[in-house]
Design a protein around this motif. Structure first.
Motif, PDB file in Angstrom:
ATOM      1  N   LEU A  12      14.083   2.310  30.635  1.00 55.34           N
ATOM      2  CA  LEU A  12      14.371   0.992  31.201  1.00 55.34           C
ATOM      3  C   LEU A  12      14.588   0.036  30.032  1.00 55.34           C
ATOM      4  CD1 LEU A  12      11.772   0.783  34.115  1.00 55.34           C
ATOM      5  CD2 LEU A  12      14.155   1.500  34.216  1.00 55.34           C
ATOM      6  N   PHE A  13      15.779   0.027  29.492  1.00 60.16           N
ATOM      7  CA  PHE A  13      16.052  -0.696  28.260  1.00 60.16           C
ATOM      8  C   PHE A  13      16.632  -2.083  28.502  1.00 60.16           C
ATOM      9  CE2 PHE A  13      19.443   2.247  29.348  1.00 60.16           C
ATOM     10  CZ  PHE A  13      20.605   1.482  29.267  1.00 60.16           C
ATOM     11  N   LEU A  14      16.942  -2.415  29.750  1.00 58.64           N
ATOM     12  CA  LEU A  14      17.413  -3.739  30.127  1.00 58.64           C
ATOM     13  C   LEU A  14      16.631  -4.201  31.356  1.00 58.64           C
ATOM     14  CD1 LEU A  14      21.271  -3.188  29.823  1.00 58.64           C
ATOM     15  CD2 LEU A  14      19.845  -4.459  28.209  1.00 58.64           C
ATOM     16  N   GLU A  15      16.733  -5.483  31.683  1.00 53.38           N
ATOM     17  CA  GLU A  15      16.054  -6.012  32.861  1.00 53.38           C
ATOM     18  C   GLU A  15      16.916  -5.793  34.103  1.00 53.38           C
ATOM     19  OE1 GLU A  15      13.576  -9.750  32.356  1.00 53.38           O
ATOM     20  OE2 GLU A  15      14.905  -9.917  30.616  1.00 53.38           O
ATOM     21  N   LEU A  16      17.111  -4.523  34.428  1.00 51.02           N
ATOM     22  CA  LEU A  16      17.891  -4.105  35.586  1.00 51.02           C
ATOM     23  C   LEU A  16      17.110  -3.067  36.365  1.00 51.02           C
ATOM     24  CD1 LEU A  16      21.437  -3.552  34.011  1.00 51.02           C
ATOM     25  CD2 LEU A  16      20.752  -5.455  35.473  1.00 51.02           C
ATOM     26  N   LYS A  17      17.442  -2.915  37.620  1.00 52.62           N
ATOM     27  CA  LYS A  17      16.879  -1.831  38.390  1.00 52.62           C
ATOM     28  C   LYS A  17      17.381  -0.499  37.836  1.00 52.62           C
ATOM     29  CE  LYS A  17      16.270  -4.291  42.780  1.00 52.62           C
ATOM     30  NZ  LYS A  17      16.624  -4.335  44.230  1.00 52.62           N
ATOM     31  N   ALA A  18      16.538   0.521  37.953  1.00 47.39           N
ATOM     32  CA  ALA A  18      16.904   1.837  37.434  1.00 47.39           C
ATOM     33  C   ALA A  18      18.215   2.334  38.032  1.00 47.39           C
ATOM     34  CB  ALA A  18      15.782   2.833  37.711  1.00 47.39           C
ATOM     35  N   GLU A  19      18.478   1.995  39.293  1.00 55.72           N
ATOM     36  CA  GLU A  19      19.698   2.446  39.956  1.00 55.72           C
ATOM     37  C   GLU A  19      20.955   1.955  39.246  1.00 55.72           C
ATOM     38  OE1 GLU A  19      16.545   1.952  43.220  1.00 55.72           O
ATOM     39  OE2 GLU A  19      17.096   1.036  41.304  1.00 55.72           O
ATOM     40  N   ARG A  20      20.851   0.806  38.581  1.00 54.22           N
ATOM     41  CA  ARG A  20      22.008   0.240  37.881  1.00 54.22           C
ATOM     42  C   ARG A  20      22.052   0.620  36.409  1.00 54.22           C
ATOM     43  NH1 ARG A  20      22.272  -5.979  40.262  1.00 54.22           N
ATOM     44  NH2 ARG A  20      22.765  -5.405  42.430  1.00 54.22           N
ATOM     45  N   MET A  21      20.935   1.077  35.891  1.00 58.02           N
ATOM     46  CA  MET A  21      20.848   1.344  34.459  1.00 58.02           C
ATOM     47  C   MET A  21      21.652   2.574  34.053  1.00 58.02           C
ATOM     48  SD  MET A  21      18.685  -0.482  32.336  1.00 58.02           S
ATOM     49  CE  MET A  21      17.081  -0.530  33.100  1.00 58.02           C
ATOM     50  N   GLY A  22      21.763   3.550  34.949  1.00 58.36           N
ATOM     51  CA  GLY A  22      22.462   4.778  34.610  1.00 58.36           C
ATOM     52  C   GLY A  22      23.899   4.542  34.199  1.00 58.36           C
ATOM     53  N   SER A  23      24.606   3.649  34.884  1.00 57.80           N
ATOM     54  CA  SER A  23      26.009   3.387  34.551  1.00 57.80           C
ATOM     55  C   SER A  23      26.123   2.678  33.203  1.00 57.80           C
ATOM     56  CB  SER A  23      26.666   2.557  35.653  1.00 57.80           C
ATOM     57  OG  SER A  23      26.018   1.306  35.799  1.00 57.80           O
ATOM     58  N   ILE A  24      25.148   1.820  32.870  1.00 61.65           N
ATOM     59  CA  ILE A  24      25.156   1.171  31.556  1.00 61.65           C
ATOM     60  C   ILE A  24      24.933   2.214  30.459  1.00 61.65           C
ATOM     61  CG2 ILE A  24      24.108  -0.596  30.120  1.00 61.65           C
ATOM     62  CD1 ILE A  24      25.576  -1.702  32.568  1.00 61.65           C
ATOM     63  N   TYR A  25      24.006   3.124  30.715  1.00 60.87           N
ATOM     64  CA  TYR A  25      23.773   4.198  29.734  1.00 60.87           C
ATOM     65  C   TYR A  25      25.058   5.014  29.536  1.00 60.87           C
ATOM     66  CZ  TYR A  25      22.230   8.515  27.581  1.00 60.87           C
ATOM     67  OH  TYR A  25      22.121   9.588  26.735  1.00 60.87           O
ATOM     68  N   ASP A  26      25.725   5.362  30.642  1.00 60.49           N
ATOM     69  CA  ASP A  26      26.964   6.151  30.537  1.00 60.49           C
ATOM     70  C   ASP A  26      28.017   5.411  29.723  1.00 60.49           C
ATOM     71  OD1 ASP A  26      25.823   8.161  32.067  1.00 60.49           O
ATOM     72  OD2 ASP A  26      26.683   7.432  33.946  1.00 60.49           O
ATOM     73  N   TYR A  27      28.120   4.112  29.904  1.00 61.37           N
ATOM     74  CA  TYR A  27      29.071   3.305  29.135  1.00 61.37           C
ATOM     75  C   TYR A  27      28.733   3.370  27.642  1.00 61.37           C
ATOM     76  CZ  TYR A  27      31.641  -0.811  27.507  1.00 61.37           C
ATOM     77  OH  TYR A  27      32.491  -1.657  26.818  1.00 61.37           O
ATOM     78  N   LEU A  28      27.457   3.185  27.311  1.00 63.48           N
ATOM     79  CA  LEU A  28      27.042   3.241  25.908  1.00 63.48           C
ATOM     80  C   LEU A  28      27.286   4.626  25.322  1.00 63.48           C
ATOM     81  CD1 LEU A  28      23.676   1.292  26.269  1.00 63.48           C
ATOM     82  CD2 LEU A  28      25.761   0.442  25.164  1.00 63.48           C
ATOM     83  N   ARG A  29      27.049   5.644  26.102  1.00 64.39           N
ATOM     84  CA  ARG A  29      27.272   7.022  25.651  1.00 64.39           C
ATOM     85  C   ARG A  29      28.755   7.272  25.342  1.00 64.39           C
ATOM     86  NH1 ARG A  29      25.574  11.190  22.971  1.00 64.39           N
ATOM     87  NH2 ARG A  29      23.992  12.170  24.262  1.00 64.39           N
ATOM     88  N   ARG A  30      29.634   6.779  26.187  1.00 61.25           N
ATOM     89  CA  ARG A  30      31.079   6.999  25.999  1.00 61.25           C
ATOM     90  C   ARG A  30      31.620   6.286  24.772  1.00 61.25           C
ATOM     91  NH1 ARG A  30      31.304   5.983  31.533  1.00 61.25           N
ATOM     92  NH2 ARG A  30      32.144   3.875  31.145  1.00 61.25           N
ATOM     93  N   HIS A  31      31.064   5.121  24.464  1.00 59.54           N
ATOM     94  CA  HIS A  31      31.704   4.257  23.472  1.00 59.54           C
ATOM     95  C   HIS A  31      30.964   4.195  22.138  1.00 59.54           C
ATOM     96  CE1 HIS A  31      34.720   2.895  26.286  1.00 59.54           C
ATOM     97  NE2 HIS A  31      33.779   2.631  27.180  1.00 59.54           N
ATOM     98  N   ASN A  32      29.976   5.063  21.951  1.00 62.98           N
ATOM     99  CA  ASN A  32      29.249   5.122  20.685  1.00 62.98           C
ATOM    100  C   ASN A  32      29.031   6.571  20.292  1.00 62.98           C
ATOM    101  OD1 ASN A  32      28.445   2.103  20.290  1.00 62.98           O
ATOM    102  ND2 ASN A  32      27.887   2.555  22.417  1.00 62.98           N
ATOM    103  N   LYS A  33      28.647   6.814  19.041  1.00 61.49           N
ATOM    104  CA  LYS A  33      28.573   8.187  18.549  1.00 61.49           C
ATOM    105  C   LYS A  33      27.342   8.942  19.043  1.00 61.49           C
ATOM    106  CE  LYS A  33      31.353   7.512  14.376  1.00 61.49           C
ATOM    107  NZ  LYS A  33      31.368   7.564  12.881  1.00 61.49           N
ATOM    108  N   LYS A  34      26.149   8.398  18.783  1.00 64.27           N
ATOM    109  CA  LYS A  34      24.918   9.121  19.113  1.00 64.27           C
ATOM    110  C   LYS A  34      23.936   8.204  19.830  1.00 64.27           C
ATOM    111  CE  LYS A  34      26.224  12.977  17.161  1.00 64.27           C
ATOM    112  NZ  LYS A  34      26.477  14.192  17.941  1.00 64.27           N
TER     113      LYS A  34
END
Length: 365
Positions: free
Chosen positions: A80-102
């Motif tokens: 839970l790295f942002l002040e969002l519900k877990a249901e919404r956090m997964g898509s943010i994680y996927d975005y960060l994963r796509r656009h960064n190296k590791k």
């Protein structure tokens, strides 16, 4: 390297960023300052209360996302790295994963693997959730069990843990939580502390022993500070001419540090095997920690001789006895104070810790 650190717990990421910058890396911290504690950050992202606060937070996050691309490393303080519900956090994680190296996930606090380790696997003799085979039933422990078991938080935690490139545990307890499931990607790196310029505090003959306790009123029972406070008050009642009690209750970080400075002892982390960021900061100043100092803490650090933490069992009698032993025999304080600062300098100095992260990041890249 270009490094993005998202989220904050007890100044971990801000201190790590300072070390990484000193090593020549571009390190950016995005956080809410850990709520009222208000730790420093480079990008401020705070969610204000209410419906409108939620809308403005989402708008601010959407505007920020394009700036969160192109990093060599993105490290999350928690699933839970942002002040969002877990249901919404997964898509943010996927975005960060796509656009960064590791991607690196921190095992620094409350999550499903920690709850499972304590409640189901019972890998620790005692913890925030169990005392031996008995599960704790205080309100906050029960709340966390409900929040992290069979919920979207559990699903998100498992998703990120399985997908990320590395998991970094900052305490022995969190390493135990993750290593059995992810032995290849779980790494233990101690918490970073910036050593003060001043010499360690030294108790002087004839002075009262100054005992400090910081209380988060929302987590007092869960973390055991209610028990530690009662123990300290009892010792002060018995020996008012020998002990002074200092209490900081839910104050910002800067005020907390100001109130702590000049103390001889700090009471913290009743249910922990290890000192966390606040007692480590105190120890760096020469303040003796009464709290978690189990053998496993020293073993994971490879420390054989320097053992200055006054370890207590998770009950009021043990805490009372240890405080009183020092109050009645304060001549032992100067040695413990010197060793406390030496311990933090040896194992937690922020430059040493930043170098350990640097090595991990280079291996990942």
């Amino acid at each position: 390297m270009k490094i993005l650190l998202i989220g904050e717990y007890s100044n971990v990421h801000a201190t790590l960023a300072a070390g990484l910058k000193a090593l020549g890396h571009e390190a950016t911290v995005l956080s809410n300052g850990d709520f009222w504690k208000d730790y420093p950050r480079d990008i401020d992202l705070v969610r204000k209360p209410g419906h409108w606060g939620g809308l403005t937070y989402m708008a601010r996050l959407a505007a920020l996302l394009p700036r969160l691309r192109g990093y060599d490393i993105v490290q999350l303080i928690n699933p839970l790295f942002l002040e969002l519900k877990a249901e919404r956090m997964g898509s943010i994680y996927d975005y960060l994963r796509r656009h960064n190296k590791k991607m690196v996930m921190g095992a620094f606090g409350m999550d499903w693997y920690w709850v499972n380790c304590c409640v189901n696997d019972k890998l620790l003799r005692y913890s925030d959730f169990n005392i031996g085979d008995r599960l704790r039933d205080d309100a906050e422990a029960m709340l966390y069990r409900r929040e992290w078991t069979g919920t979207a938080k559990e699903t998100l935690n498992k998703k990120i843990a399985a997908d990320c490139d590395a998991i970094v545990a900052g305490l022995y307890e969190y390493w135990v939580s993750y290593h059995p499931t992810f032995p290849e990607k779980t790494t233990f790196i101690p918490y970073p502390i910036k050593m003060p310029d001043a010499a360690p505090i030294q108790w002087r003959q004839g002075e009262k022993v100054k005992v400090f306790i910081g209380i988060n009123r929302e987590r007092s029972a869960y973390k055991g500070t209610d028990i530690m406070l009662r123990a300290a008050q009892e010792v002060q009642r018995r020996h008012p001419d020998k002990m002074e009690l200092r209490i900081a209750e839910s104050v910002p970080y800067a005020q907390y540090c100001e109130m702590m400075d000049g103390s001889d002892m700090i009471l913290d982390q009743l249910y922990s095997y290890t000192p966390s960021m606040n007692p480590l900061l105190a120890m760096s100043k020469g303040i003796v920690c009464v709290g978690g100092g189990e053998p496993e803490n020293y073993e994971i650090l490879g420390e054989q001789t320097l053992r200055p933490i006054v370890n207590v069992l998770p009950n009021e009698a043990s805490v009372t006895a240890q405080i009183e032993a020092i109050v009645l025999h304060p001549e032992q304080l100067p040695g413990l104070q010197r060793d406390s600062a030496a311990y933090v300098r040896k194992h937690h100095d922020y430059m040493k810790v930043a170098a350990a992260y640097e090595r991990l990041y280079r291996v990942l890249l």
